[in-house]
Design a protein around this motif. Structure first.
Motif, short mmCIF file in Angstrom:
data_model
loop_
_atom_site.label_atom_id
_atom_site.label_comp_id
_atom_site.label_asym_id
_atom_site.label_seq_id
_atom_site.Cartn_x
_atom_site.Cartn_y
_atom_site.Cartn_z
N LEU A 116 0.91 -1.28 0.05
CA LEU A 116 -0.06 -0.14 0.02
C LEU A 116 0.89 1.16 -0.22
O LEU A 116 0.64 2.19 -0.85
CB LEU A 116 -0.86 -0.16 1.30
CG LEU A 116 -1.90 1.19 1.34
CD1 LEU A 116 -2.76 1.25 0.22
CD2 LEU A 116 -2.67 1.30 2.62
N VAL A 117 1.60 1.22 0.63
CA VAL A 117 2.61 2.33 0.97
C VAL A 117 3.51 2.73 -0.33
O VAL A 117 3.65 3.87 -0.91
CB VAL A 117 3.94 2.06 2.07
CG1 VAL A 117 4.86 3.31 1.99
CG2 VAL A 117 2.84 2.58 3.60
N VAL A 118 3.99 1.62 -0.98
CA VAL A 118 4.62 1.68 -2.15
C VAL A 118 3.95 2.00 -3.30
O VAL A 118 4.27 2.90 -4.09
CB VAL A 118 5.42 0.27 -2.75
CG1 VAL A 118 5.77 0.04 -3.97
CG2 VAL A 118 6.46 -0.29 -1.65
N SER A 119 2.67 1.69 -3.37
CA SER A 119 1.61 2.08 -4.34
C SER A 119 1.11 3.72 -4.18
O SER A 119 1.04 4.28 -5.32
CB SER A 119 0.44 1.22 -4.53
OG SER A 119 -0.32 1.72 -3.17
N PHE A 120 1.24 4.07 -2.96
CA PHE A 120 1.12 5.44 -3.01
C PHE A 120 2.29 6.35 -3.14
O PHE A 120 2.13 7.27 -3.94
CB PHE A 120 0.83 5.84 -1.39
CG PHE A 120 -0.63 5.49 -1.01
CD1 PHE A 120 -1.74 5.67 -1.93
CD2 PHE A 120 -0.93 5.02 0.31
CE1 PHE A 120 -3.06 5.36 -1.58
CE2 PHE A 120 -2.37 4.70 0.79
CZ PHE A 120 -3.17 4.92 -0.22
N LEU A 121 3.34 5.97 -2.94
CA LEU A 121 4.67 6.55 -3.28
C LEU A 121 4.83 6.75 -4.77
O LEU A 121 5.15 7.60 -5.48
CB LEU A 121 5.65 5.93 -2.35
CG LEU A 121 6.00 6.09 -1.00
CD1 LEU A 121 7.03 5.70 -0.45
CD2 LEU A 121 5.77 7.78 -0.69
N PHE A 122 4.83 5.40 -5.39
CA PHE A 122 5.10 5.44 -6.90
C PHE A 122 4.01 5.43 -7.76
O PHE A 122 4.34 5.33 -9.03
CB PHE A 122 6.08 4.05 -6.78
CG PHE A 122 7.45 4.14 -6.36
CD1 PHE A 122 8.28 5.07 -6.43
CD2 PHE A 122 7.56 3.28 -5.09
CE1 PHE A 122 9.43 5.31 -5.94
CE2 PHE A 122 8.83 3.66 -4.53
CZ PHE A 122 9.87 4.38 -4.89
N GLY A 123 2.80 5.09 -7.19
CA GLY A 123 1.52 4.84 -8.04
C GLY A 123 1.18 6.30 -8.64
O GLY A 123 0.15 6.16 -9.71
N ARG A 124 1.60 7.33 -8.37
CA ARG A 124 0.98 8.43 -8.49
C ARG A 124 1.47 8.83 -10.35
O ARG A 124 2.79 8.64 -10.47
CB ARG A 124 1.44 9.62 -7.68
CG ARG A 124 0.65 9.52 -6.51
CD ARG A 124 0.74 10.57 -5.68
NE ARG A 124 0.27 10.47 -4.52
CZ ARG A 124 -0.01 11.35 -3.37
NH1 ARG A 124 0.89 12.53 -3.53
NH2 ARG A 124 -0.40 11.13 -2.39
N ARG A 125 0.91 9.49 -10.97
CA ARG A 125 1.54 9.65 -12.17
C ARG A 125 1.61 11.30 -12.34
O ARG A 125 0.77 11.92 -11.57
CB ARG A 125 0.28 9.35 -13.25
CG ARG A 125 0.32 7.90 -13.56
CD ARG A 125 -0.89 7.52 -14.53
NE ARG A 125 -0.94 6.31 -14.56
CZ ARG A 125 -0.59 5.39 -15.43
NH1 ARG A 125 0.61 5.68 -16.40
NH2 ARG A 125 -0.85 3.87 -15.41
N SER A 126 2.57 11.64 -12.84
CA SER A 126 2.82 13.15 -13.04
C SER A 126 1.62 13.76 -13.92
O SER A 126 0.88 13.02 -14.79
CB SER A 126 4.10 13.49 -13.85
OG SER A 126 4.16 12.77 -14.95
N GLY A 127 1.52 14.97 -14.06
CA GLY A 127 0.56 15.63 -14.71
C GLY A 127 0.48 15.70 -16.26
O GLY A 127 0.39 16.73 -16.75
N VAL A 128 0.67 14.62 -17.09
CA VAL A 128 0.87 14.40 -18.11
C VAL A 128 -0.44 14.29 -18.91
O VAL A 128 -1.19 13.82 -18.53
CB VAL A 128 1.92 13.05 -18.49
CG1 VAL A 128 1.74 13.21 -20.02
CG2 VAL A 128 3.19 13.72 -17.97
#
Length: 54
Positions: free
Chosen positions: A42-54
């Protein structure tokens, strides 16, 4: 994965009530391990799961 944690926790509680302490301890340990894996993912998905504003 959280569903498996709850399942093993319920098994541990029922086994503990019925006096099967070895089975209860084993099920509780499995539930604890699965829960920790869930929290890490869950923590890993919150940290790395966000996409930049592309």
């Amino acid at each position: 994965m959280l569903r498996w944690t709850v399942t093993f926790l319920i098994i541990a509680i029922i086994a503990g009530i019925l006096g099967f302490t070895g089975i209860a301890a084993g099920a509780a340990e499995i539930a604890k391990i699965i829960f920790y894996i869930f929290v890490v993912l869950l923590v890993v998905s919150f940290l790395f799961g966000r996409r930049s504003g592309v």
